[in-house]
Structures are given as structure tokens and as C-alpha cells.
Write an enzyme that holds these catalytic residues in place. Structure first.
Site, PDB file in Angstrom:
ATOM      1  N   ASN A  14       0.807  -1.221   0.000  1.00  0.00           N
ATOM      2  CA  ASN A  14       0.000   0.000   0.000  1.00  0.00           C
ATOM      3  C   ASN A  14       0.841   1.272   0.000  1.00  0.00           C
ATOM      4  OD1 ASN A  14       0.330  -1.408   2.649  1.00  0.00           O
ATOM      5  ND2 ASN A  14      -0.203   0.616   3.417  1.00  0.00           N
TER       6      ASN A  14
ATOM      7  N   CYS B 136       0.352   9.342   9.808  1.00  0.00           N
ATOM      8  CA  CYS B 136       0.027  10.695  10.261  1.00  0.00           C
ATOM      9  C   CYS B 136      -0.530  10.722  11.679  1.00  0.00           C
ATOM     10  CB  CYS B 136      -0.978  11.327   9.321  1.00  0.00           C
ATOM     11  SG  CYS B 136      -0.364  11.361   7.659  1.00  0.00           S
TER      12      CYS B 136
HETATM   13  C1  LIG Z   1      -2.704  -3.501   2.033  1.00  0.00           C
HETATM   14  C2  LIG Z   1      -3.881  -3.154   2.888  1.00  0.00           C
HETATM   15  N1  LIG Z   1      -4.420  -4.090   3.669  1.00  0.00           N
HETATM   16  C3  LIG Z   1      -5.494  -3.838   4.435  1.00  0.00           C
HETATM   17  C4  LIG Z   1      -6.077  -2.594   4.471  1.00  0.00           C
HETATM   18  C5  LIG Z   1      -7.286  -2.366   5.318  1.00  0.00           C
HETATM   19  O1  LIG Z   1      -8.398  -2.263   4.488  1.00  0.00           O
HETATM   20  P1  LIG Z   1      -9.844  -1.825   5.018  1.00  0.00           P
HETATM   21  O2  LIG Z   1      -9.814  -0.330   5.074  1.00  0.00           O
HETATM   22  O3  LIG Z   1     -10.783  -2.351   3.987  1.00  0.00           O
HETATM   23  O4  LIG Z   1     -10.049  -2.461   6.344  1.00  0.00           O
HETATM   24  C6  LIG Z   1      -5.528  -1.587   3.676  1.00  0.00           C
HETATM   25  C7  LIG Z   1      -6.083  -0.223   3.736  1.00  0.00           C
HETATM   26  O5  LIG Z   1      -5.388   0.720   4.043  1.00  0.00           O
HETATM   27  C8  LIG Z   1      -4.412  -1.871   2.859  1.00  0.00           C
HETATM   28  O6  LIG Z   1      -3.867  -0.938   2.079  1.00  0.00           O
END
Ligand SMILES: Cc1ncc(COP(=O)(O)O)c(C=O)c1O
Length: 380
Positions: free
Chosen positions: A154, A326
Site C-alpha cells: 500500500n 500521520c
Molecule cells: C494492504 C492493505 N491491507 C489492508 C487494508 C485495510 O483495508 P480496510 O480499510 O478495507 O479495512 C488496507 C487499507 O489501508 C491496505 O492498504
């Protein structure tokens, strides 16, 4: 104009998805579990259609789809559910293996399990963010219950070699859990071909609604429910399923598959333009592998500037993310795993381009970074 280039944080819900959801709020509001009258049966049919769309989008089976509130819940259900099921069956395999660059939605439940007696190995990554397959092979043994590696990171967008990881897991009898939150709808991902046993999805990362996601389970993978109640979702996730949201997730996936290739090509070209222009400003470092990454991701370290001041200047023109979480101001554990210092991580910018991004936003981003860097380098 504020250019929104933070599509890894979240994406806007596509108007076509909003339209697909519309009838399910109050025209057709039945509870899909009642099944005694037409409104309920209509809702149940919509739910099952959404389920088959999700399964088709990731090369899984409809009966393996468990709707959740998002990827965080999907990861908690997968990891704690597998561990609990193994404990119930008194399995010898209890080891858990993951990477230092995973999302907190994976690292935190794994740490929780480690505190409850499941040995956890957190492997470092290579300087480009990719898993070291030899190291992984050495870490996965006859006691390994599960390996968890995300499809796309991410922060740095790095794409892990899923097929190789899946083959390794299969060879050694370990389950493969993959957090697909940033990948599903963005890159081709067929879970059975890749040897993925459990795959997490998030609606709001792929132009769907917030508050919905799914865990797709390969049939036969033992999983213990983590939420108990009315027995919905095959007894694995109790609670009335939010029909409008799951309809939205199904619609978002269909849309995402339809424009995925063209979108990746267009955004990849814009992203490359952005990087070339930023690189020309001097003192820039690319965080993460140059090509094994999402087409819409760029993560850049800006040399010789203070990260806090950089982001203060950028925020007037750009919605982007920094290399620190943040809310806590702590440095990114992902950039730290790549060997970046606290200062380097803070002075990093994550760009996430999206379906609506045009050249104008990229031009605005280049101008904003240019202006901020010039100002900060003038008055360090
Ligand atoms: C790689 C990854 N896993 C899990 C999540 C969590 O997702 P959700 O907001 O659907 O709980 C995110 C969101 O930031 C993410 O980027």
C-alpha cells in the site's frame, strides 16, 4: 485545485457503482436471511449474484466468498480463524511467517497470535521491497501453518511474486494467505492458479463503497468463525449482510475488470512522466522496485529537505501521503524495512493515481513538488 493523488488510501465510489447500489437501500430492502417472502428472496438473489461476481473476479469459488466489513476484518478472520481451527484440531503446525512490510491489518493480528503461543517469523525484505525467496524457503518448514504475504504494497506498490510463494507453500504443506486490498481490481489475480488459499479484498480501494470487503477462501481450508451470532455467511461471519454494499462491491469489481488493462496502461504512462520530471529536480530516490510495482503507484524520497515542512507545503496543492503514519507521526515501517532512515521516510511522498487522474493533476503535482523543494532547499 487540489489534486487528489492518494488512491491507495481510498478511491471515490464510482458513480456507476452508486447507481447499482441505489435500489437496494429502500426499494428492495429485504433481509437476505429471512427467505420467507419476496423482498427477502430478492435480496438473497442480489447477495448471491454479488458473491459470484467477487469469486469470478479473483478466480475463486462463490461458496468460498465470505463478505466482511473490509480487508482488516478479512485478515483478522483469515489469520485468527486458521489459527483457532488448527488449535481445535490440535495440529502440530502452528508457525506463522510474514514480511516486515505487511499492512498493520496483517501484522497486528499475527502479533496477537504470537502472544498466544503461535511462533511468528517476520522476514525482512530486500532493499527494493521484494521478498527474498530463498529466505522464505528457509523459514517455511514442517511446522509452518500459514504464510501471509500481500499482493501489492500500500505504500511502495511493490508486487510480490505470488505464484512462487504459492508453489513454495503448497510444496511444504503451509497455507498461503494473501492480503489483496491494493491489488484486486488493479492487477490480474487468479487465486487458484497462484496457489492462494485465503485472499482479502477491500471495496473502497477499487472504486467501491467503504465498509465492505471479502475474504475468499479456497474450499476445504479450515477456518473458525471470529464473530458469532445468526449464522450468516456459512456460519463464518454472523450479522445481517449489508446488501447495498455487497451489490456495490460486485459492481465495482465488474467495472474494475472491464477497464483494468487500459487504466493500468494510461496511469502507468502518467506515473512514468511524474517520476521523470521529479527525478530531473535532483536528489530524488525511488522507494521500491522500479518495475515490479502497481502502475498507479510512485513513492519518492526527497533528499535534503525536512519531511514535515515538505508535506506542510504540499498539502496546499496536493492530497498525497507521507512516509509517516500521520495519526501517530511514527515513521513508516515499510520504508524502514527498505533501510530508509526516519528523516528519509518522513521526506517521502506516496503518489497514488486513479481512474479520474488526468495529465493536469500530474502537472500540478510536479509544480507543487518543484515549488516546495526549491523553497526548502533555499531556506533549509
Ligand atoms: C494492504 C492493505 N491491507 C489492508 C487494508 C485495510 O483495508 P480496510 O480499510 O478495507 O479495512 C488496507 C487499507 O489501508 C491496505 O492498504
Amino acid at each position: 485545485m487540489l489534486a487528489y493523488l492518494d488512491h491507495h488510501a481510498t478511491t471515490p465510489c464510482d458513480p456507476a457503482v452508486v447507481a447499482a447500489m441505489a435500489p437496494w437501500w429502500n426499494d428492495h430492502f429485504g433481509n437476505p436471511s429471512s427467505r420467507l417472502h419476496r423482498p427477502s428472496l430478492e435480496a438473497a438473489a442480489a447477495l448471491e449474484l454479488a458473491r459470484s461476481r467477487v469469486a469470478a473476479a479473483v478466480g475463486g469459488r462463490a461458496e468460498g466468498v465470505i463478505f466482511t466489513s473490509g480487508a482488516t476484518e478479512a485478515a483478522n478472520l483469515a489469520l485468527k480463524g486458521v489459527a483457532e481451527a488448527a488449535e481445535e484440531r490440535r495440529e502440530r503446525r502452528r508457525g506463522l511467517v510474514t514480511l516486515a512490510t505487511e499492512h498493520r491489518a496483517v501484522l497486528d493480528p499475527l502479533a496477537w497470535l504470537a502472544r498466544r503461543g503461535f511462533p511468528l517469523t517476520v522476514l525482512p525484505v530486500q532493499p527494493d521491497g521484494l521478498v527474498d525467496l530463498e529466505q522464505l524457503a528457509a523459514a517455511v518448514g514442517p511446522d509452518t501453518l500459514l504464510v501471509s504475504v500481500m499482493a501489492a504494497n500500500n505504500e511502495i506498490g511493490v508486487l510480490q511474486p505470488l505464484a512462487a510463494i504459492g508453489a513454495l507453500c503448497r510444496d511444504r504443506g503451509a497455507l498461503f494467505h494473501c492480503d489483496g486490498a491494493q491489488a484486486v481490481g488493479h492487477i490480474p489475480l487468479a487465486m487458484e492458479e497462484l496457489g492462494i488459499d485465503l485472499l482479502g479484498i477491500s471495496g473502497h480501494k477499487l472504486y467501491g463503497p467503504k465498509g465492505v470487503g471479502a475474504l475468499v477462501r479456497r474450499p476445504g481450508v479450515a477456518l473458525a468463525a471470529q464473530q458469532h451470532g445468526g449464522g450468516q455467511e456459512g456460519g463464518l461471519r454472523a450479522g445481517t449482510v449489508p446488501v447495498p454494499l455487497v451489490v456495490g462491491l460486485g459492481a465495482a469489481l465488474e467495472l474494475a475488470l472491464a477497464d483494468r488493462e487500459a487504466r493500468a496502461e494510461r496511469l502507468g504512462a502518467l506515473r512514468d512522466q511524474l517520476w521523470e520530471a521529479l527525478e530531473a529536480l535532483g536528489g530524488m530516490t525511488l522507494n521500491g522496485h522500479p518495475s515490479a510495482r502497481l502502475a498507479h503507484n510512485l513513492n519518492v524520497g526527497v533528499g535534503g529537505v525536512d519531511g514535515t515542512r515538505l508535506h506542510q507545503l504540499l498539502r496546499r496543492h496536493l492530497a498525497v501521503s507521507s512516509g509517516s503514519a500521520c495519526s501517530q507521526g511514527s515513521p513508516s515501517h515499510v520504508l524502514a524495512a527498505l533501510g530508509r532512515s526516519r528523516q528519509e521516510a518522513a521526506a517521502s511522498i506516496r503518489f497514488g493515481l486513479g481512474r479520474a487522474t488526468q495529465a493536469a493533476e500530474v502537472t500540478a503535482a510536479i509544480a507543487a513538488v518543484d515549488g516546495a523543494v526549491a523553497e526548502l532547499r533555499r531556506t533549509p
